[in-house]
Design an enzyme around this catalytic site. Sequence first.
Site, mmCIF file in Angstrom:
data_model
loop_
_atom_site.group_PDB
_atom_site.id
_atom_site.type_symbol
_atom_site.label_atom_id
_atom_site.label_comp_id
_atom_site.label_asym_id
_atom_site.label_seq_id
_atom_site.Cartn_x
_atom_site.Cartn_y
_atom_site.Cartn_z
ATOM 1 N N LYS A 193 0.404 -1.488 0.019
ATOM 2 C CA LYS A 193 -0.265 0.050 -0.081
ATOM 3 C C LYS A 193 0.565 1.259 0.597
ATOM 4 C CE LYS A 193 -0.042 1.683 4.217
ATOM 5 N NZ LYS A 193 0.009 2.570 5.141
ATOM 6 N N HIS B 200 -1.102 -5.331 5.503
ATOM 7 C CA HIS B 200 -0.552 -6.271 6.589
ATOM 8 C C HIS B 200 -1.769 -6.800 7.823
ATOM 9 C CE1 HIS B 200 0.830 -2.502 8.885
ATOM 10 N NE2 HIS B 200 1.064 -3.522 10.130
ATOM 11 N N LYS C 43 -2.687 -9.154 10.790
ATOM 12 C CA LYS C 43 -2.821 -9.440 12.168
ATOM 13 C C LYS C 43 -3.446 -10.758 12.542
ATOM 14 C CE LYS C 43 -1.948 -4.535 13.161
ATOM 15 N NZ LYS C 43 -0.322 -4.479 13.782
ATOM 16 N N ASP D 192 -2.509 7.085 4.963
ATOM 17 C CA ASP D 192 -1.661 6.334 5.370
ATOM 18 C C ASP D 192 -2.422 5.196 6.224
ATOM 19 O OD1 ASP D 192 1.110 4.964 6.398
ATOM 20 O OD2 ASP D 192 0.526 6.051 8.478
ATOM 21 N N HIS E 260 -5.446 0.919 6.141
ATOM 22 C CA HIS E 260 -5.750 -0.667 7.070
ATOM 23 C C HIS E 260 -7.756 -0.362 7.757
ATOM 24 C CE1 HIS E 260 -2.195 -1.334 6.387
ATOM 25 N NE2 HIS E 260 -1.629 -0.050 7.504
ATOM 26 N N LYS F 196 -0.823 10.069 15.259
ATOM 27 C CA LYS F 196 0.806 9.578 15.264
ATOM 28 C C LYS F 196 1.393 10.798 16.447
ATOM 29 C CE LYS F 196 2.368 7.657 11.510
ATOM 30 N NZ LYS F 196 2.428 5.823 11.587
HETATM 31 C C1 BG6 Z 1 1.977 1.054 8.109
HETATM 32 C C2 BG6 Z 1 1.919 2.221 8.615
HETATM 33 O O1 BG6 Z 1 1.188 0.300 7.154
HETATM 34 O O2 BG6 Z 1 0.815 0.745 9.976
HETATM 35 C C3 BG6 Z 1 2.810 2.693 9.628
HETATM 36 O O3 BG6 Z 1 3.009 3.190 7.005
HETATM 37 C C4 BG6 Z 1 2.322 2.552 10.957
HETATM 38 O O4 BG6 Z 1 2.075 4.910 10.142
HETATM 39 C C5 BG6 Z 1 1.978 1.120 11.099
HETATM 40 O O5 BG6 Z 1 2.418 3.497 12.593
HETATM 41 C C6 BG6 Z 1 1.087 0.621 12.043
HETATM 42 O O6 BG6 Z 1 1.078 -0.754 12.063
HETATM 43 P P1 BG6 Z 1 1.548 -1.919 12.913
HETATM 44 O O7 BG6 Z 1 1.029 -2.896 12.217
HETATM 45 O O8 BG6 Z 1 3.035 -1.637 13.045
HETATM 46 O O9 BG6 Z 1 1.213 -1.366 14.135
#
Ligand code: BG6
Length: 481
Positions: free
Chosen positions: A152, A182, A186, A239, A244, A343
């Site tokens: 992505k 991803h 999870k 993002d 997600h 963030k």
């Molecule tokens: C990523 C984002 O896809 O997912 C990040 O680009 C984010 O900004 C992250 O921090 C969060 O996922 P995880 O698995 O690291 O908690």
Amino acid sequence: MTTSTASAAVSRAEGPGRQPPRQTLLLLGATGDLAARLLLPGLGRLVSEGTQPGLTLIGSGQEEWDDARWRRRVADSFASAGADGPRETELIRATRYLSADVTREEDLRRLLAACHGQLVIFFALPPMVTARTAAALCRIGLPPGTRLMLEKPFGTDAVSARSLNDILARLVPEDQVHRIDHFLGKSTVVNILGLRFANRIFEPVLTSAHVACVDIVFDETLGIEGRAGYYDGAGALVDMVQSHLLQVLALIAMDPPPTLAAGDLRGRKAQVLRATRVWDDDPVRWSRRARYTAGEVAGRRLPAYVDESGVDPARQTETLAEVVLAVDTWRWAGVPFRLRSGKALSDRRKEAVITFKQPPRVPTGLTGYDQPDRLRIGFGPDQVGLDVNINGPGNPMELDQVHLVADFGPGELPPYGEVLRGAFEGDPTLSVRGDTAEDCWRIVEPVLAAWRTEAVPLQEYPAGSGGPDDSLLVPAGGEWP
Ligand code: BG6
């Protein structure tokens, strides 16, 4: 339901049990941050399981690395995931690095000639480069059966996602395209399936008759951690939300699929996302954006986002995004889905919370009802919780809320290991289908358009705070709506 059960169920539905063929993973963008931090550690863990015998890894990037430097990178990344056994050592010994400009046909031909057996190509590249590389591959052709994995963001808007889908469709059939999110690897995200569909307790009440609202929140304490090159062009909405959090929404809101085969599961998700839009079609009222100023998070001093190296303040990139969505189906009509990610916030809060309506009537004489019941699905820590009103200790006529929690612990594989396994086994269940990738852009585009006109002000919050005061998660004036 544990992750292993969930992934086993997914695999069974696709009917593996066959000997994995000899495969090559060709990793484009191999010297980048994504490969080092997430992809290679996930691969290491998968290899250590022994389910991918005969796998060869070839890394490619623009940098003039030699094999030795590349092998050190792979070994370090594997070691960071505790993957340093004999199988991993064997893969590292055989891996090679080829420097290439992957948008050029002659370079791609050279890369393909170095690959053997069934081919999996991972595009760990920015969207524009991915599109140019895919177009170049169209001109030279791919070995039959090649699978494509795309990181992505998939495109930069609905139009570019559509055009990338068109190019990919000329290269391989849709079920050989693995658009990676991803979060779908999870463990607790996958466990939503078991929680909803493997018992009779929750599913019957997951409707607008019983649910007041659904919050899907991913608040991080981390700042941008040196990723301005990517993040400043994306921002929190693209993002996290466009990708997600919409995937999580789809798993929570979809109707039960008859099987977990890719066609059924992805079909159900696609249906619910097609019915999703900004609440009241009013992105000005129902979205918020903000970025952090300097502050301290968990004892760590963070500079203001605009002072992070590589950030262009004129871009007005947000580090926190909130949006309220409606899911226009019989089941969910009138139930707001509030999505938020930010963030550099004071607390990590990574969960989906389903808030139930008040009971139709609490009997006169039972006192103390002041909190709704809630089902919580935590994405780190991985747990499921229930906040439920019952008679409390002491005076039995006085209600108390108890908090029941089941811990899942981490899954067998990290998320990238899980999604890589899907591609190696030719099972696209845990990846995003082409039409869904386009639909996720369609959902957020009205918000992006409203933000471009400045109709939604870019607010500020100090790093280490709880975000802007007028969060949509706690609407002013009390209970929703
Ligand atoms: C990523 C984002 O896809 O997912 C990040 O680009 C984010 O900004 C992250 O921090 C969060 O996922 P995880 O698995 O690291 O908690």
